[in-house]
Scaffold this motif. Structure first.
Motif, PDB file in Angstrom:
ATOM      1  N   UNK A   1       0.849  -1.185   0.000  1.00 28.74           N
ATOM      2  CA  UNK A   1       0.000   0.000   0.000  1.00 28.74           C
ATOM      3  C   UNK A   1       0.887   1.238   0.000  1.00 28.74           C
ATOM      4  N   UNK A   2       0.777   2.014  -1.055  1.00 27.10           N
ATOM      5  CA  UNK A   2       1.616   3.198  -1.189  1.00 27.10           C
ATOM      6  C   UNK A   2       0.789   4.468  -1.127  1.00 27.10           C
ATOM      7  N   UNK A   3      -0.306   4.412  -0.368  1.00 23.92           N
ATOM      8  CA  UNK A   3      -1.165   5.580  -0.309  1.00 23.92           C
ATOM      9  C   UNK A   3      -0.562   6.695   0.517  1.00 23.92           C
ATOM     10  N   UNK A   4       0.411   6.392   1.374  1.00 26.80           N
ATOM     11  CA  UNK A   4       1.053   7.454   2.124  1.00 26.80           C
ATOM     12  C   UNK A   4       1.953   8.254   1.208  1.00 26.80           C
ATOM     13  N   UNK A   5       2.261   9.472   1.615  1.00 29.57           N
ATOM     14  CA  UNK A   5       2.966  10.379   0.729  1.00 29.57           C
ATOM     15  C   UNK A   5       4.387   9.987   0.451  1.00 29.57           C
ATOM     16  N   UNK A   6       5.144   9.548   1.465  1.00 34.62           N
ATOM     17  CA  UNK A   6       6.539   9.226   1.257  1.00 34.62           C
ATOM     18  C   UNK A   6       6.958   8.144   2.217  1.00 34.62           C
ATOM     19  N   UNK A   7       8.053   7.490   1.916  1.00 35.81           N
ATOM     20  CA  UNK A   7       8.540   6.411   2.765  1.00 35.81           C
ATOM     21  C   UNK A   7       9.083   7.000   4.053  1.00 35.81           C
ATOM     22  N   UNK A   8       8.807   6.330   5.208  1.00 37.35           N
ATOM     23  CA  UNK A   8       9.303   6.852   6.467  1.00 37.35           C
ATOM     24  C   UNK A   8      10.811   6.745   6.545  1.00 37.35           C
ATOM     25  N   UNK A   9      11.413   7.684   7.267  1.00 39.58           N
ATOM     26  CA  UNK A   9      12.862   7.656   7.439  1.00 39.58           C
ATOM     27  C   UNK A   9      13.253   6.474   8.298  1.00 39.58           C
ATOM     28  N   UNK A  10      14.368   5.805   7.983  1.00 38.03           N
ATOM     29  CA  UNK A  10      14.783   4.662   8.777  1.00 38.03           C
ATOM     30  C   UNK A  10      15.079   5.059  10.211  1.00 38.03           C
ATOM     31  N   UNK A  11      14.669   4.199  11.141  1.00 34.61           N
ATOM     32  CA  UNK A  11      14.876   4.448  12.560  1.00 34.61           C
ATOM     33  C   UNK A  11      16.127   3.694  13.001  1.00 34.61           C
ATOM     34  N   UNK A  12      17.090   4.366  13.632  1.00 33.91           N
ATOM     35  CA  UNK A  12      18.303   3.679  14.086  1.00 33.91           C
ATOM     36  C   UNK A  12      17.952   2.525  15.021  1.00 33.91           C
ATOM     37  N   UNK A  13      18.538   1.364  14.737  1.00 37.43           N
ATOM     38  CA  UNK A  13      18.310   0.192  15.569  1.00 37.43           C
ATOM     39  C   UNK A  13      17.070  -0.601  15.204  1.00 37.43           C
ATOM     40  N   UNK A  14      16.215  -0.064  14.297  1.00 41.41           N
ATOM     41  CA  UNK A  14      15.000  -0.780  13.913  1.00 41.41           C
ATOM     42  C   UNK A  14      15.335  -1.885  12.921  1.00 41.41           C
ATOM     43  N   UNK A  15      14.491  -2.925  12.924  1.00 41.46           N
ATOM     44  CA  UNK A  15      14.705  -4.043  12.009  1.00 41.46           C
ATOM     45  C   UNK A  15      14.483  -3.575  10.573  1.00 41.46           C
ATOM     46  N   UNK A  16      15.213  -4.165   9.646  1.00 40.66           N
ATOM     47  CA  UNK A  16      15.072  -3.819   8.247  1.00 40.66           C
ATOM     48  C   UNK A  16      13.731  -4.317   7.721  1.00 40.66           C
ATOM     49  N   UNK A  17      13.224  -3.732   6.620  1.00 39.39           N
ATOM     50  CA  UNK A  17      11.961  -4.206   6.047  1.00 39.39           C
ATOM     51  C   UNK A  17      11.999  -5.697   5.698  1.00 39.39           C
ATOM     52  N   UNK A  18      13.160  -6.177   5.240  1.00 38.32           N
ATOM     53  CA  UNK A  18      13.266  -7.598   4.907  1.00 38.32           C
ATOM     54  C   UNK A  18      13.112  -8.465   6.145  1.00 38.32           C
ATOM     55  N   UNK A  19      13.766  -8.052   7.237  1.00 35.90           N
ATOM     56  CA  UNK A  19      13.647  -8.805   8.488  1.00 35.90           C
ATOM     57  C   UNK A  19      12.220  -8.774   9.005  1.00 35.90           C
ATOM     58  N   UNK A  20      11.599  -7.600   8.970  1.00 39.53           N
ATOM     59  CA  UNK A  20      10.219  -7.485   9.416  1.00 39.53           C
ATOM     60  C   UNK A  20       9.292  -8.352   8.561  1.00 39.53           C
ATOM     61  N   UNK A  21       9.506  -8.318   7.242  1.00 45.59           N
ATOM     62  CA  UNK A  21       8.680  -9.122   6.350  1.00 45.59           C
ATOM     63  C   UNK A  21       8.849 -10.611   6.596  1.00 45.59           C
ATOM     64  N   UNK A  22      10.081 -11.042   6.845  1.00 43.60           N
ATOM     65  CA  UNK A  22      10.337 -12.453   7.125  1.00 43.60           C
ATOM     66  C   UNK A  22       9.635 -12.888   8.405  1.00 43.60           C
ATOM     67  N   UNK A  23       9.704 -12.046   9.434  1.00 46.07           N
ATOM     68  CA  UNK A  23       9.047 -12.380  10.699  1.00 46.07           C
ATOM     69  C   UNK A  23       7.530 -12.449  10.531  1.00 46.07           C
TER      70      UNK A  23
END
Length: 316
Positions: free
Chosen positions: A16-38
């Motif tokens: 879903x790309x209805x939001x205006x822009x991608x959020x800025x990466x948060x230091x220490x947060x899991x990567x999108x790939x890791x989150x998707x795998x989980x």
């Protein structure tokens, strides 16, 4: 209507790309790939508990009651999420595809597997339904007009042969009524998954299952009332937990996190994670239900997994 997301590659589920822009990466947060795998792993675990939960549910409800109430509760949950997110109605041209998803995934598969589990063990059903990824791939090839390689079809047919040999051996030389229900469940669910995958390229995947559930509500709500009146109800802790899980856990939560995970990591990688599902179900059948596991069950399950792994490589 507000624009929905679309797939960027042939094998990726849309996000879903209805939001205006991608959020800025948060230091220490899991990567999108890791989150998707989980998230995808959570979906696999949720699906692996479906058959044991159905067996528990049958302790309290008849098969028709269990399926009808399960679908009704899941539809109410999905409707609340769709309403809370103010999700617009799908376009009229998508409703026929949603009806196929509803008939295969929301009604057909749960009903046929529930009827099968009245006479089949969950470990037996897990091995047979372990063929679902191959069946879905075959449906998808026909639906999309793509021509998988000869290696793919060799592995797919080998997997089917393993499952058929297992079911015949376990049924004493002939297919039982439970086996016929399970093979029917494979076909209708594969059709629903295939159509759902197509629609997931046009709208977020969780909305596909959400609208399919809501589409069934006018049918399944009155069916619940009728089935509960005709079939005996003997409430037990196992029965209530089983119903709650197949409704909220398997039918809604499992599909929600599964589609979110596929959106992040793509179908090929998510499919590799799903290879563990039959073996997880075999574990739950022993741990939760106390079933004795015949040697042929894990052997056949591993054989099917090998065939699926080959098809994954053949498609890439």
């Amino acid at each position: 209507m507000r624009a929905q997301s679309s797939a960027t590659t042939p094998t990726a589920i849309a996000v879903d790309t209805t939001s205006g822009s991608a959020p800025a990466p948060v230091p220490g947060a899991a990567s999108p790939t890791t989150q998707g795998t989980l998230l995808a792993l959570l979906g696999v675990v949720a699906f692996s508990l479906t058959f044991p939960s159905t067996a528990w549910g049958l302790e309290s409800f008849g098969p028709w009651s269990l399926v009808a109430v399960r679908s009704t509760l899941a539809a109410l949950i999905a409707g609340a999420f769709l309403l809370g997110g103010r999700v617009p109605l799908p376009e009229r041209r998508h409703w026929a595809g949603l009806a196929v998803v509803a008939g295969g995934v929301v009604i057909g598969f749960p009903l046929l597997t529930t009827l099968a589990l009245q006479t089949s063990t969950t470990s037996h059903a897990a091995v047979v339904v372990g063929l679902l990824p191959l069946t879905t791939a075959a449906f998808a090839a026909v639906r999309t007009g793509r021509r998988p390689s000869r290696t793919f079809w060799t592995a797919a047919l080998s997997g089917a042969a393993v499952v058929i040999a297992f079911t015949v051996q376990q049924s004493g030389g002939a297919l039982s009524a439970g086996d016929l229900y399970l093979f029917g469940a494979l076909l209708v669910c594969a059709a629903g998954y295939t159509e759902g995958g197509r629609l997931a390229g046009l709208m977020p995947g969780w909305q596909v299952i959400g609208w399919a559930l809501v589409l069934c509500l006018p049918l399944m709500a009155p069916a619940s009332v009728v089935a509960l009146a005709l079939e005996p109800v003997r409430l037990t802790a196992h029965g209530v937990i089983g119903l709650a899980w197949v409704a909220a856990g398997s039918t809604f939560f499992g599909l929600y996190v599964w589609y979110r995970g596929m959106a992040a990591i793509g179908i090929p990688r998510a499919s590799q994670l799903q290879l563990a599902q039959p073996l997880l179900t075999l574990f739950w059948s022993v741990f939760l239900l106390g079933e004795s596991l015949p040697l042929a069950a894990p052997v056949a399950a591993v054989g099917v997994l090998v065939c699926i792994a080959v098809t994954q490589r053949a498609k890439s």
